[in-house]
Design a protein around this motif. Structure first.
Motif, PDB file in Angstrom:
ATOM      1  N   THR A 162       0.831  -1.206   0.000  1.00 56.39           N
ATOM      2  CA  THR A 162       0.000   0.000   0.000  1.00 56.39           C
ATOM      3  C   THR A 162       0.865   1.255   0.000  1.00 56.39           C
ATOM      4  OG1 THR A 162      -0.103  -0.080   2.430  1.00 56.39           O
ATOM      5  CG2 THR A 162      -1.886  -1.152   1.214  1.00 56.39           C
ATOM      6  N   GLU A 163       2.163   1.079  -0.237  1.00 51.15           N
ATOM      7  CA  GLU A 163       3.081   2.224  -0.279  1.00 51.15           C
ATOM      8  C   GLU A 163       2.717   3.144  -1.439  1.00 51.15           C
ATOM      9  OE1 GLU A 163       5.293   2.804   1.958  1.00 51.15           O
ATOM     10  OE2 GLU A 163       6.177   0.950   2.713  1.00 51.15           O
ATOM     11  N   ASP A 164       2.904   4.462  -1.231  1.00 52.10           N
ATOM     12  CA  ASP A 164       2.664   5.424  -2.307  1.00 52.10           C
ATOM     13  C   ASP A 164       3.745   5.313  -3.382  1.00 52.10           C
ATOM     14  OD1 ASP A 164       0.417   6.438  -1.059  1.00 52.10           O
ATOM     15  OD2 ASP A 164       1.578   7.909   0.088  1.00 52.10           O
ATOM     16  N   LYS A 165       4.944   4.937  -2.976  1.00 53.55           N
ATOM     17  CA  LYS A 165       6.049   4.749  -3.908  1.00 53.55           C
ATOM     18  C   LYS A 165       6.563   3.327  -3.742  1.00 53.55           C
ATOM     19  CE  LYS A 165       8.267   8.423  -4.568  1.00 53.55           C
ATOM     20  NZ  LYS A 165       7.608   8.756  -5.855  1.00 53.55           N
ATOM     21  N   ILE A 166       6.589   2.576  -4.827  1.00 55.74           N
ATOM     22  CA  ILE A 166       6.911   1.149  -4.759  1.00 55.74           C
ATOM     23  C   ILE A 166       8.334   0.928  -5.271  1.00 55.74           C
ATOM     24  CG2 ILE A 166       6.288  -1.142  -5.589  1.00 55.74           C
ATOM     25  CD1 ILE A 166       3.407  -0.091  -5.854  1.00 55.74           C
ATOM     26  N   VAL A 167       9.153   0.326  -4.417  1.00 56.64           N
ATOM     27  CA  VAL A 167      10.542   0.025  -4.751  1.00 56.64           C
ATOM     28  C   VAL A 167      10.690  -1.484  -4.819  1.00 56.64           C
ATOM     29  CG1 VAL A 167      12.949   0.235  -4.002  1.00 56.64           C
ATOM     30  CG2 VAL A 167      11.361   2.127  -3.614  1.00 56.64           C
ATOM     31  N   LEU A 168      11.144  -1.988  -5.957  1.00 56.50           N
ATOM     32  CA  LEU A 168      11.254  -3.442  -6.086  1.00 56.50           C
ATOM     33  C   LEU A 168      12.346  -3.848  -7.070  1.00 56.50           C
ATOM     34  CD1 LEU A 168       9.686  -4.171  -8.977  1.00 56.50           C
ATOM     35  CD2 LEU A 168       7.684  -3.752  -7.584  1.00 56.50           C
ATOM     36  N   THR A 169      12.813  -5.082  -6.895  1.00 56.04           N
ATOM     37  CA  THR A 169      13.759  -5.671  -7.843  1.00 56.04           C
ATOM     38  C   THR A 169      13.080  -6.842  -8.545  1.00 56.04           C
ATOM     39  OG1 THR A 169      14.721  -7.092  -6.122  1.00 56.04           O
ATOM     40  CG2 THR A 169      15.824  -4.987  -6.566  1.00 56.04           C
ATOM     41  N   VAL A 170      13.560  -7.130  -9.752  1.00 55.98           N
ATOM     42  CA  VAL A 170      12.920  -8.118 -10.616  1.00 55.98           C
ATOM     43  C   VAL A 170      13.854  -9.297 -10.864  1.00 55.98           C
ATOM     44  CG1 VAL A 170      12.044  -8.517 -12.956  1.00 55.98           C
ATOM     45  CG2 VAL A 170      11.493  -6.390 -11.759  1.00 55.98           C
ATOM     46  N   ARG A 171      13.360 -10.505 -10.616  1.00 54.21           N
ATOM     47  CA  ARG A 171      14.112 -11.694 -11.042  1.00 54.21           C
ATOM     48  C   ARG A 171      13.908 -11.819 -12.547  1.00 54.21           C
ATOM     49  NH1 ARG A 171      14.224 -17.650  -8.269  1.00 54.21           N
ATOM     50  NH2 ARG A 171      15.093 -16.343  -6.611  1.00 54.21           N
ATOM     51  N   THR A 172      14.935 -11.519 -13.294  1.00 53.90           N
ATOM     52  CA  THR A 172      14.780 -11.351 -14.741  1.00 53.90           C
ATOM     53  C   THR A 172      14.377 -12.634 -15.458  1.00 53.90           C
ATOM     54  OG1 THR A 172      17.173 -11.665 -15.000  1.00 53.90           O
ATOM     55  CG2 THR A 172      16.366  -9.408 -14.817  1.00 53.90           C
ATOM     56  N   THR A 173      14.668 -13.785 -14.858  1.00 51.94           N
ATOM     57  CA  THR A 173      14.287 -15.041 -15.507  1.00 51.94           C
ATOM     58  C   THR A 173      12.774 -15.250 -15.520  1.00 51.94           C
ATOM     59  OG1 THR A 173      14.579 -16.243 -13.416  1.00 51.94           O
ATOM     60  CG2 THR A 173      16.469 -16.164 -14.900  1.00 51.94           C
ATOM     61  N   GLY A 174      12.041 -14.447 -14.743  1.00 52.40           N
ATOM     62  CA  GLY A 174      10.589 -14.586 -14.690  1.00 52.40           C
ATOM     63  C   GLY A 174       9.856 -13.842 -15.791  1.00 52.40           C
ATOM     64  N   PHE A 175      10.593 -13.057 -16.587  1.00 52.80           N
ATOM     65  CA  PHE A 175       9.951 -12.232 -17.614  1.00 52.80           C
ATOM     66  C   PHE A 175      10.709 -12.343 -18.932  1.00 52.80           C
ATOM     67  CE2 PHE A 175       9.124 -10.437 -13.476  1.00 52.80           C
ATOM     68  CZ  PHE A 175       7.764 -10.147 -13.505  1.00 52.80           C
ATOM     69  N   ASP A 176       9.970 -12.513 -20.017  1.00 48.21           N
ATOM     70  CA  ASP A 176      10.588 -12.510 -21.340  1.00 48.21           C
ATOM     71  C   ASP A 176      10.999 -11.085 -21.687  1.00 48.21           C
ATOM     72  OD1 ASP A 176      10.199 -15.244 -21.729  1.00 48.21           O
ATOM     73  OD2 ASP A 176       8.178 -14.933 -22.536  1.00 48.21           O
ATOM     74  N   PRO A 177      12.178 -10.895 -22.276  1.00 53.41           N
ATOM     75  CA  PRO A 177      12.636  -9.536 -22.569  1.00 53.41           C
ATOM     76  C   PRO A 177      11.802  -8.872 -23.654  1.00 53.41           C
ATOM     77  CG  PRO A 177      14.083 -11.155 -23.597  1.00 53.41           C
ATOM     78  CD  PRO A 177      13.143 -11.924 -22.718  1.00 53.41           C
ATOM     79  N   VAL A 178      11.705  -7.545 -23.582  1.00 53.91           N
ATOM     80  CA  VAL A 178      11.070  -6.802 -24.662  1.00 53.91           C
ATOM     81  C   VAL A 178      12.039  -6.756 -25.842  1.00 53.91           C
ATOM     82  CG1 VAL A 178       9.733  -5.391 -23.071  1.00 53.91           C
ATOM     83  CG2 VAL A 178      11.972  -4.571 -23.851  1.00 53.91           C
ATOM     84  N   ALA A 179      11.541  -6.393 -27.003  1.00 50.17           N
ATOM     85  CA  ALA A 179      12.395  -6.277 -28.180  1.00 50.17           C
ATOM     86  C   ALA A 179      13.394  -5.140 -27.979  1.00 50.17           C
ATOM     87  CB  ALA A 179      11.547  -6.013 -29.419  1.00 50.17           C
ATOM     88  N   ASP A 180      14.607  -5.347 -28.463  1.00 53.67           N
ATOM     89  CA  ASP A 180      15.639  -4.318 -28.295  1.00 53.67           C
ATOM     90  C   ASP A 180      15.655  -3.307 -29.430  1.00 53.67           C
ATOM     91  OD1 ASP A 180      16.614  -5.914 -30.298  1.00 53.67           O
ATOM     92  OD2 ASP A 180      18.491  -6.440 -29.287  1.00 53.67           O
ATOM     93  N   THR A 181      14.708  -3.410 -30.343  1.00 48.62           N
ATOM     94  CA  THR A 181      14.597  -2.453 -31.437  1.00 48.62           C
ATOM     95  C   THR A 181      13.135  -2.047 -31.612  1.00 48.62           C
ATOM     96  OG1 THR A 181      14.353  -4.247 -33.052  1.00 48.62           O
ATOM     97  CG2 THR A 181      16.582  -3.388 -32.692  1.00 48.62           C
ATOM     98  N   GLY A 182      12.937  -0.959 -32.327  1.00 43.69           N
ATOM     99  CA  GLY A 182      11.571  -0.524 -32.606  1.00 43.69           C
ATOM    100  C   GLY A 182      11.107   0.645 -31.768  1.00 43.69           C
ATOM    101  N   GLY A 183      11.805   0.909 -30.656  1.00 39.01           N
ATOM    102  CA  GLY A 183      11.419   2.022 -29.793  1.00 39.01           C
ATOM    103  C   GLY A 183      11.966   3.350 -30.294  1.00 39.01           C
ATOM    104  N   THR A 184      11.298   4.422 -29.906  1.00 36.79           N
ATOM    105  CA  THR A 184      11.728   5.767 -30.322  1.00 36.79           C
ATOM    106  C   THR A 184      11.680   6.727 -29.137  1.00 36.79           C
ATOM    107  OG1 THR A 184       9.452   6.266 -31.016  1.00 36.79           O
ATOM    108  CG2 THR A 184      10.981   5.466 -32.713  1.00 36.79           C
ATOM    109  N   ALA A 185      12.242   6.321 -28.022  1.00 36.40           N
ATOM    110  CA  ALA A 185      12.194   7.144 -26.815  1.00 36.40           C
ATOM    111  C   ALA A 185      13.090   8.376 -26.947  1.00 36.40           C
ATOM    112  CB  ALA A 185      12.636   6.316 -25.610  1.00 36.40           C
ATOM    113  N   THR A 186      12.704   9.425 -26.268  1.00 36.75           N
ATOM    114  CA  THR A 186      13.546  10.622 -26.208  1.00 36.75           C
ATOM    115  C   THR A 186      14.619  10.431 -25.138  1.00 36.75           C
ATOM    116  OG1 THR A 186      12.051  11.642 -24.596  1.00 36.75           O
ATOM    117  CG2 THR A 186      11.668  12.122 -26.932  1.00 36.75           C
ATOM    118  N   ILE A 187      15.732  11.128 -25.291  1.00 37.67           N
ATOM    119  CA  ILE A 187      16.827  11.053 -24.324  1.00 37.67           C
ATOM    120  C   ILE A 187      16.980  12.420 -23.652  1.00 37.67           C
ATOM    121  CG2 ILE A 187      19.292  10.646 -23.962  1.00 37.67           C
ATOM    122  CD1 ILE A 187      19.236   8.792 -26.382  1.00 37.67           C
ATOM    123  N   GLU A 188      16.913  12.407 -22.338  1.00 38.58           N
ATOM    124  CA  GLU A 188      17.034  13.648 -21.558  1.00 38.58           C
ATOM    125  C   GLU A 188      18.260  13.543 -20.658  1.00 38.58           C
ATOM    126  OE1 GLU A 188      14.623  15.419 -17.779  1.00 38.58           O
ATOM    127  OE2 GLU A 188      13.417  15.015 -19.582  1.00 38.58           O
TER     128      GLU A 188
END
Length: 310
Positions: free
Chosen positions: A139-165
């Motif tokens: 119920t925290e207003d700000k959630i801090v967590l770590t992810v066991r990466t083997t539990g999630f399939d990676p997103v594609a490493d191409t196709g994104g167009t994010a801005t860099i700040e």
């Protein structure tokens, strides 16, 4: 509010663990920002900007972050935390090092090593060495967590167009300084990101047998080499090769376990592998319960024969 993902990298390229963590973040919200902190790491930011699902990349390029020391990284993350509902990092050595500091500085609880997202506030994580799964709701207003990466399939490493700040907000604790590091150099893939892993256990009897029996097979397959805790504790191989609850968590496409009995500690680190092949002369070994293929044989005979057939 947006979700902040901390990027795992070596100042030259983005590590796959970040892509898995972004996949987890996307299940919590639509707007995902990635923080790239380091030195001379513009190429990493460019790479992160191309990842699927990322809307913005925050680039912190400063000598204070070159070695990603927990003292400085935690202060940086906290300084920009106000705009985010979730702060997420891979459950790697780096993530496990600085994220508890972030949670403490923000005075919130931390959820570690999640393997599934139920909703934006509810997650699953393994307990009792992976023998049970706990569902945790915060119920925290700000959630801090770590992810066991083997539990999630990676997103594609191409196709994104994010801005860099660019972030010019330099945070340096002044309480710790980098002295040196000793990096193990190998032509083989990194253990946690390898598609194939060949691991040896205590049955190999000594380090020379790792060189004689495990390495040729790994080289034929282009695989990383792992080991059980028993083999590491016996001094056969360095501890950075340990797979298990107190070592590295891996989930390759193919995991070959030679002479490993399959103690709970080891199974917790590799049971999510896509295909598990076990070679053991004990048909009742615990690893047989998770193996897709079990060869009851003497590894000193089976491994050379397998290597020769490849």
């Amino acid at each position: 509010m947006a979700i902040l993902v901390y990027a795992e990298h070596d100042n030259a390229s983005l590590k796959k663990a970040t892509l898995n963590t972004i996949a987890a973040a996307k299940q919590m919200g639509d707007e995902v920002h990635v923080l790239v902190a380091g030195r001379g790491n513009q190429a990493v930011a460019d790479e992160a900007a191309k990842a699927e699902g990322v809307s913005k990349v925050l680039l912190a390029d400063n000598a204070a972050y070159e070695h990603q020391m927990a003292e400085n990284i935690a202060l940086l993350v906290v300084s920009i935390a106000d705009g985010y509902s979730h702060i997420i990092a891979p459950a790697t050595t780096t993530g496990k090092n600085f994220m508890p500091r972030v949670a403490a500085l923000l005075d919130v609880s931390m959820i570690s090593d999640i393997t599934a997202v139920i909703d934006a506030h509810t997650f699953e994580r393994p307990i009792y060495a992976g023998n049970a799964t706990a569902t945790v709701k915060t119920t925290e207003d700000k959630i801090v967590l770590t992810v066991r990466t083997t539990g999630f399939d990676p997103v594609a490493d191409t196709g994104g167009t994010a801005t860099i700040e660019t972030i010019d907000n330099v945070q340096e604790s002044g309480k710790a300084s980098f002295v040196n590091e000793e990096m193990a150099k190998s032509d083989r893939p990194e253990l946690t990101s390898a598609r194939i892993v060949v691991s040896g256990g205590r049955a190999l009897a000594n380090g020379e047998n790792f060189t004689k029996y495990i390495e040729p097979l790994a080289d034929k397959l282009g695989a990383a080499i792992g080991a059980s805790r028993a083999a590491v504790d016996a001094g056969y191989v360095p501890n950075d090769m340990q797979v298990g609850q107190t070592g590295k968590i891996v989930a390759p496409d193919l995991y070959i376990a030679a002479g490993i009995s399959g103690a709970i500690q080891h199974l917790a680190g590799m049971k999510d592998s896509k295909v598990i092949v076990a070679i053991n002369n004990d048909s009742d070994a615990p690893i047989a319960s998770v193996a897709d293929y079990f060869l009851e044989a003497d590894l000193f005979t089976a491994l050379p024969e397998l290597t020769s057939k490849l």
